[in-house]
Write a protein that holds these residues in place. Sequence first.
Motif, PDB file in Angstrom:
ATOM      1  N   ALA A 127       0.916  -1.385   0.088  1.00 37.52           N
ATOM      2  CA  ALA A 127       0.002   0.137  -0.046  1.00 37.52           C
ATOM      3  C   ALA A 127       0.936   1.257   0.021  1.00 37.52           C
ATOM      4  O   ALA A 127       0.574   2.151  -0.806  1.00 37.52           O
ATOM      5  N   GLN A 128       2.037   1.313   0.765  1.00 39.69           N
ATOM      6  CA  GLN A 128       3.020   2.418   0.789  1.00 39.69           C
ATOM      7  C   GLN A 128       3.448   2.648  -0.455  1.00 39.69           C
ATOM      8  O   GLN A 128       3.601   3.880  -1.192  1.00 39.69           O
TER       9      GLN A 128
ATOM     10  N   GLU B  69      -4.869  -7.702  -4.451  1.00 47.55           N
ATOM     11  CA  GLU B  69      -6.192  -6.925  -4.448  1.00 47.55           C
ATOM     12  C   GLU B  69      -6.104  -5.585  -4.161  1.00 47.55           C
ATOM     13  O   GLU B  69      -6.752  -4.919  -5.041  1.00 47.55           O
ATOM     14  N   ARG B  70      -5.153  -5.215  -3.537  1.00 45.84           N
ATOM     15  CA  ARG B  70      -4.980  -3.780  -3.372  1.00 45.84           C
ATOM     16  C   ARG B  70      -4.514  -2.869  -4.600  1.00 45.84           C
ATOM     17  O   ARG B  70      -4.997  -2.055  -4.805  1.00 45.84           O
TER      18      ARG B  70
ATOM     19  N   LYS C  60      -7.355  -2.860  -6.959  1.00 46.83           N
ATOM     20  CA  LYS C  60      -8.230  -1.770  -6.466  1.00 46.83           C
ATOM     21  C   LYS C  60      -7.753  -0.258  -6.757  1.00 46.83           C
ATOM     22  O   LYS C  60      -8.486   0.550  -7.324  1.00 46.83           O
ATOM     23  N   GLU C  61      -6.422  -0.248  -6.786  1.00 49.53           N
ATOM     24  CA  GLU C  61      -5.860   1.078  -7.021  1.00 49.53           C
ATOM     25  C   GLU C  61      -5.117   1.317  -8.439  1.00 49.53           C
ATOM     26  O   GLU C  61      -4.722   2.438  -8.899  1.00 49.53           O
ATOM     27  N   GLY C  62      -5.381   0.295  -9.384  1.00 50.65           N
ATOM     28  CA  GLY C  62      -5.184   0.362 -10.865  1.00 50.65           C
ATOM     29  C   GLY C  62      -3.675   0.493 -11.141  1.00 50.65           C
ATOM     30  O   GLY C  62      -3.277   1.029 -12.128  1.00 50.65           O
TER      31      GLY C  62
ATOM     32  N   PRO D 273      -8.871   1.708   8.123  1.00 47.57           N
ATOM     33  CA  PRO D 273      -9.191   0.607   8.938  1.00 47.57           C
ATOM     34  C   PRO D 273      -9.214  -0.603   7.989  1.00 47.57           C
ATOM     35  O   PRO D 273      -8.799  -1.708   8.486  1.00 47.57           O
ATOM     36  N   SER D 274      -9.596  -0.744   6.808  1.00 50.51           N
ATOM     37  CA  SER D 274      -9.484  -1.820   5.730  1.00 50.51           C
ATOM     38  C   SER D 274      -8.187  -2.398   5.664  1.00 50.51           C
ATOM     39  O   SER D 274      -7.778  -3.317   5.521  1.00 50.51           O
ATOM     40  N   LEU D 275      -7.238  -1.283   5.571  1.00 53.63           N
ATOM     41  CA  LEU D 275      -5.885  -1.808   5.240  1.00 53.63           C
ATOM     42  C   LEU D 275      -5.365  -2.553   6.523  1.00 53.63           C
ATOM     43  O   LEU D 275      -4.610  -3.443   6.459  1.00 53.63           O
TER      44      LEU D 275
END
Length: 351
Positions: free
Chosen positions: A64-65, A95-96, A99-101, A200-202
């Motif tokens: 994610a970072q 999945e992340r 979601k972020e393309g 929170p989801s992360l």
Amino acid sequence: MDSLSKTEAEGRIEELLRDWVEERIRVRGQTEDKSRLGGDFTIQLRGKTLVGEYKRSNDVATVAQAIEQVKEMVRQGSGAEPLLIVPFMGEKGAERCRKEGVGWIDLSGNAHLSTDSFFIHVEGRPNKFKRKGRPSNAFAPKSSRISRFLLVHPNRRFRQKEIAERTGVDKGWTSKVVRRLEEKDLVRRENDGQVEVPDPSLLLSAWHEQYDFSKHEVLKGTVASKDSVDLTGRLAGAFESSDVEYAATGLAAAWLLTRFARFRITTFYLSRLPEDELKREIGLREDPKGANVWLVVPNDEGVFYGSSTREDVRHVHPVQTYLDLKGHPERSEEAADSIKSEYLDWSENDG
């Protein structure tokens, strides 16, 4: 195998892309271009420029970072496509990215890249970079009390002292765990010292990625019953009248919370294994084959935090239910999705 250096990763990416597109590909480590494009690599492929960020860790928090870093590079006007490179891409990280393309390649030989010029999708290659030993884990049994507490109260800020007091974790260890979570951007410390969860989801995904239901002590057996919902109620009544702390989890808790689907296996956390008298009372025959009852002694009592009662059955919080479904059969994945969408969708409150 240890993770590769940037130079080694550069060669591996070239090799993979050459196999996939069957043409010579040049991957350049960022040197003179670094100030203009950012990132660790640039790749020219079918008329597109990919800016790649390489991370040696593949946990979802690190992914994610890295996604935010590489997207910022693209936003700065390079006109390039963002790309994330890791040793092995886990399910939560993929999945992340989806979601972020953001496209990705892992050095184990998997990838998902999609532009208007090409599409590359490779999956199923095993992880070639599994780490030996136990990594530092903010989601170890007692440490995870802190994440559970914050997720049960996702829109509030707490001083570290209060987190320690309400979770029963000593102040020094609380500080250490919060610092680990902060390093991964899973929690944020405000100027006044209060701690909050920006996404929170992360945080839940990062914990779910590490969670292993099999680390609890599980007694599997059979109790005669034609209906699992009725069995859940009968067992709860027996536990209620005994002096054992209990809470339903897994598919039984999912049923109580969402009415998602009928189920066969009824699972309860118990503060200790039932004595022979209680086993006789509920009619338990210990046998893992064909078991319809799982009685679980948790590796930490924190699993009971946030429990509530519905239809005279005490059950764990939806956060714990979601985690525990990872270790269950039947339609557990669908049940987990139902729990997440109904109780753990913080999309409107993120940040």
